[in-house]
Design an enzyme around this catalytic site. Structure first.
Site, PDB file in Angstrom:
ATOM      1  N   SER A 161       0.843  -1.211   0.000  1.00 39.40           N
ATOM      2  CA  SER A 161       0.000   0.000   0.000  1.00 39.40           C
ATOM      3  C   SER A 161       0.869   1.249   0.000  1.00 39.40           C
ATOM      4  O   SER A 161       0.553   2.249  -0.641  1.00 39.40           O
ATOM      5  CB  SER A 161      -0.939   0.013   1.206  1.00 39.40           C
ATOM      6  OG  SER A 161      -0.213   0.036   2.413  1.00 39.40           O
ATOM      7  N   ASP A 222       5.984   2.944   6.675  1.00 40.46           N
ATOM      8  CA  ASP A 222       6.010   2.270   5.374  1.00 40.46           C
ATOM      9  C   ASP A 222       6.213   3.268   4.241  1.00 40.46           C
ATOM     10  O   ASP A 222       7.039   3.052   3.341  1.00 40.46           O
ATOM     11  CB  ASP A 222       4.705   1.480   5.142  1.00 40.46           C
ATOM     12  CG  ASP A 222       4.579   0.285   6.078  1.00 40.46           C
ATOM     13  OD1 ASP A 222       5.457   0.120   6.939  1.00 40.46           O
ATOM     14  OD2 ASP A 222       3.598  -0.475   5.944  1.00 40.46           O
TER      15      ASP A 222
HETATM   16  N1  LIG Z   1      -0.395  -2.797  -7.075  1.00 35.52           N
HETATM   17  C1  LIG Z   1      -1.432  -2.210  -6.471  1.00 35.52           C
HETATM   18  N2  LIG Z   1      -2.438  -1.674  -7.203  1.00 35.52           N
HETATM   19  C2  LIG Z   1      -3.453  -1.066  -6.582  1.00 35.52           C
HETATM   20  N3  LIG Z   1      -3.626  -0.980  -5.247  1.00 35.52           N
HETATM   21  C3  LIG Z   1      -2.673  -1.503  -4.480  1.00 35.52           C
HETATM   22  C4  LIG Z   1      -1.534  -2.146  -5.041  1.00 35.52           C
HETATM   23  N4  LIG Z   1      -0.778  -2.583  -4.033  1.00 35.52           N
HETATM   24  C5  LIG Z   1      -1.420  -2.242  -2.885  1.00 35.52           C
HETATM   25  N5  LIG Z   1      -2.559  -1.595  -3.144  1.00 35.52           N
HETATM   26  C6  LIG Z   1      -3.522  -1.081  -2.135  1.00 35.52           C
HETATM   27  O1  LIG Z   1      -3.058  -1.458  -0.853  1.00 35.52           O
HETATM   28  C7  LIG Z   1      -3.975  -2.372  -0.196  1.00 35.52           C
HETATM   29  C8  LIG Z   1      -3.198  -3.418   0.587  1.00 35.52           C
HETATM   30  O2  LIG Z   1      -2.576  -2.754   1.643  1.00 35.52           O
HETATM   31  P1  LIG Z   1      -2.329  -3.352   3.079  1.00 35.52           P
HETATM   32  O3  LIG Z   1      -1.761  -2.251   3.862  1.00 35.52           O
HETATM   33  O4  LIG Z   1      -3.527  -4.044   3.603  1.00 35.52           O
HETATM   34  O5  LIG Z   1      -1.201  -4.455   2.839  1.00 35.52           O
HETATM   35  P2  LIG Z   1       0.359  -4.258   2.619  1.00 35.52           P
HETATM   36  O6  LIG Z   1       0.673  -2.816   2.484  1.00 35.52           O
HETATM   37  O7  LIG Z   1       0.757  -5.147   1.507  1.00 35.52           O
HETATM   38  O8  LIG Z   1       0.967  -4.821   3.983  1.00 35.52           O
HETATM   39  P3  LIG Z   1       1.598  -4.001   5.246  1.00 35.52           P
HETATM   40  O9  LIG Z   1       0.815  -2.751   5.390  1.00 35.52           O
HETATM   41  O10 LIG Z   1       1.403  -4.924   6.434  1.00 35.52           O
HETATM   42  O11 LIG Z   1       3.021  -3.832   4.918  1.00 35.52           O
HETATM   43  C9  LIG Z   1      -4.771  -2.938  -1.351  1.00 35.52           C
HETATM   44  O12 LIG Z   1      -6.027  -3.389  -0.910  1.00 35.52           O
HETATM   45  C10 LIG Z   1      -4.876  -1.733  -2.277  1.00 35.52           C
HETATM   46  O13 LIG Z   1      -5.833  -0.810  -1.812  1.00 35.52           O
HETATM   47  C1  LIG Z   2       1.370  -2.702  11.502  1.00 39.29           C
HETATM   48  C2  LIG Z   2       2.201  -1.485  11.087  1.00 39.29           C
HETATM   49  O1  LIG Z   2       3.041  -1.145  12.215  1.00 39.29           O
HETATM   50  C3  LIG Z   2       3.152  -1.813   9.964  1.00 39.29           C
HETATM   51  C4  LIG Z   2       2.496  -2.227   8.686  1.00 39.29           C
HETATM   52  O2  LIG Z   2       3.489  -2.453   7.723  1.00 39.29           O
HETATM   53  C5  LIG Z   2       1.273  -0.348  10.760  1.00 39.29           C
HETATM   54  C6  LIG Z   2       1.978   0.981  10.654  1.00 39.29           C
HETATM   55  O3  LIG Z   2       3.082   1.164  11.189  1.00 39.29           O
HETATM   56  O4  LIG Z   2       1.387   1.880  10.047  1.00 39.29           O
HETATM   57 MG   LIG Z   3       0.144  -1.352   3.969  1.00 37.01          MG
END
Ligand SMILES: Nc1ncnc2c1ncn2[C@@H]1O[C@H](COP(=O)(O)OP(=O)(O)OP(=O)(O)O)[C@@H](O)[C@H]1O
Ligand SMILES: C[C@@](O)(CCO)CC(=O)[O-]
Ligand SMILES: [Mg+2]
Length: 424
Positions: A161, A222
């Site tokens: 994300s 992030d």
């Molecule tokens: N390639 C992409 N295209 C479009 N939207 C995306 C893409 N990658 C991520 N997203 C957006 O980010 C969301 C996923 O984010 P989420 O924060 O739940 O997981 P993550 O970022 O992979 O994991 P984390 O936050 O734990 O590191 C998706 O549902 C979408 O809204």
């Molecule tokens: C779970 C969390 O600590 C990390 C997600 O990658 C959320 C955040 O820091 O925003």
């Molecule tokens: Mg995320």
């Protein structure tokens, strides 16, 4: 000189070694960028007043297309252009609500009447929110087409994300004329996140807005790692380099168990509010882990010692158990830990947990044969593994005037287009 009509923008994923969740409460986390796992977005200016968004990675077969005139500009209040700087503020919930409705509206943008799930709706709303907030009226006639490619697993704890948010913020700030591609050597922002005048910091702050829409209450770690790259410690918006972290090798295992960071962060918040006398000390213990890691690094041990430093290695288990007590574990994560432990390797969940990816430290004394066996074992039960190191570039930008949309979409290795500019 006129600005390019096409831009290619890229941002990395990230891995958190210590401190996820606790960092949301102002505690320290240690994280690094994943240079090889990146999101790429191709931005092309249009001259017909439409916005086109393609979300293949989220399973949307057809593009979403909106006339700019459909955006509810009367609700845009987030930007103040005082002192020539774009000040973002808290998320404008009224604007966001309208945009979410527009995303679902077949007459406005969803011409193929595709079924749009909540995750797709959020991703599209983020794009429209940034566009509406950043649009300069003078350029509003042009419009933009956006294509996304990524080798980052979505929703697996590796910051997909944030990479998406950083790419969107960078591309829209470029397309809408708020920043230009900085030249090599030009001051672009570095780590001073509070310096609001630099392009990097502007990007980071708008990406943070996007993360708020996706996550609710992100810590900002992030998007900061996706923007600035490298290996860092992060607390309350302040980053420091942790170069030594870059020497460590890891195995990343994607359990492929889907989860959503917003929900996991919200669940920890509920637990915190219900049982502060238990959760607050857990968060403090996690802070203790990040601090201990930095202390070990600063004590001057050689890299080899860090890699095999039993105290440092044990921190991985401690952090994992504490995260489990915050109820963000999952049986699939325990399975990975169990298999790695058969070879005396230590693992923890990384990112928000609840499934997603597991991080296993690869010590130098573990034979390659053993690592191969672990990987075979994990893949045979449906997990996906890859070896990685952290560090490397944050945002990268390319003037894509000579690259067509087809070339972008069919490219096997977007990184190999020549002319990428990196800023760290
Ligand atoms: N390639 C992409 N295209 C479009 N939207 C995306 C893409 N990658 C991520 N997203 C957006 O980010 C969301 C996923 O984010 P989420 O924060 O739940 O997981 P993550 O970022 O992979 O994991 P984390 O936050 O734990 O590191 C998706 O549902 C979408 O809204
Ligand atoms: C779970 C969390 O600590 C990390 C997600 O990658 C959320 C955040 O820091 O925003
Ligand atoms: Mg995320």
């Amino acid at each position: 000189m006129s600005s390019p009509s096409r831009y290619l923008v890229s941002a990395p994923g990230k891995v958190i070694l210590f401190g996820e969740h606790a960092v949301v409460y102002g505690k320290t986390a240690i994280a690094g960028s994943l240079d090889g796992l990146r999101t790429y977005i191709f931005f092309e200016k249009r001259d017909d007043g439409f916005l086109e968004l393609n979300l293949p990675k989220l399973g949307l077969q057809h593009p979403l297309l909106w006339p700019i005139s459909a955006l509810p500009y009367s609700k845009v209040t987030t930007v103040s252009k005082e002192n020539n700087s774009l000040q973002e503020s808290t998320i404008n919930e009224e604007l966001l609500k309208s945009l979410k409705e527009i995303v679902l509206d077949g007459n406005a943008g969803n011409k193929n009447n595709q079924e749009i799930n909540e995750l797709q709706q959020v991703a599209a709303s983020v794009f429209l929110y940034l566009y509406a907030s950043l649009e300069d009226k003078q350029t509003s006639w042009c419009g933009t087409t956006v294509h996304i490619a990524s080798n980052l697993p979505v929703g697996a704890g590796l910051g997909s994300s944030a990479a998406y948010s950083v790419c969107l913020a960078t591309g829209l700030l470029l397309v809408l004329g708020h920043i230009t591609i900085p030249n090599y050597g030009e001051k672009v922002g570095g780590f001073n996140i509070s310096d609001s005048s630099s392009p990097m910091n502007l990007i980071n702050r708008w990406a943070f807005q996007a993360e708020k829409i996706i996550h609710g209450t992100p810590s900002g770690i992030d998007n900061a790692v996706a923007t600035y790259g490298g290996a860092v410690s992060f607390s309350k918006g302040v980053m420091e380099n942790v170069i030594e972290f870059q020497s460590l090798r890891f195995l990343l295992t994607n359990t492929k168990v889907p989860r959503n960071t917003r929900t996991l962060v919200a669940n920890v918040r509920k637990l915190h509010d219900k049982c502060p006398h238990i959760v607050v000390p857990i968060l403090e213990a996690i802070e203790g882990i990040s601090s201990k890691f930095k202390e070990i690094i600063n004590s001057g041990d050689s890299q080899k010692e860090l890699n095999q430093n039993i105290e440092a290695i044990e921190l991985i288990d401690f952090n994992h158990y504490l995260l489990n007590s915050l109820r963000v574990g999952h049986p699939s994560i325990d399975k990975v830990r169990e298999i790695a432990a058969q070879y005396s390797l230590h693992s923890k969940l990384t990112g928000a947990g609840g499934g997603g990816c597991v991080l296993t430290l690869l010590r130098d004394d573990v034979p390659n044969d053993d690592i191969m066996k672990i990987m075979l074992n994990l893949t045979s039960i449906g997990f996906e593994c890859f070896e990685t190191k952290v560090g490397g570039h944050g945002i990268s930008i390319l003037d894509a005037s000579t690259i067509s949309k087809q070339e972008f979409l069919s490219s096997e290795n977007i990184q190999q287009f020549s002319g990428w500019k990196h800023f760290n």
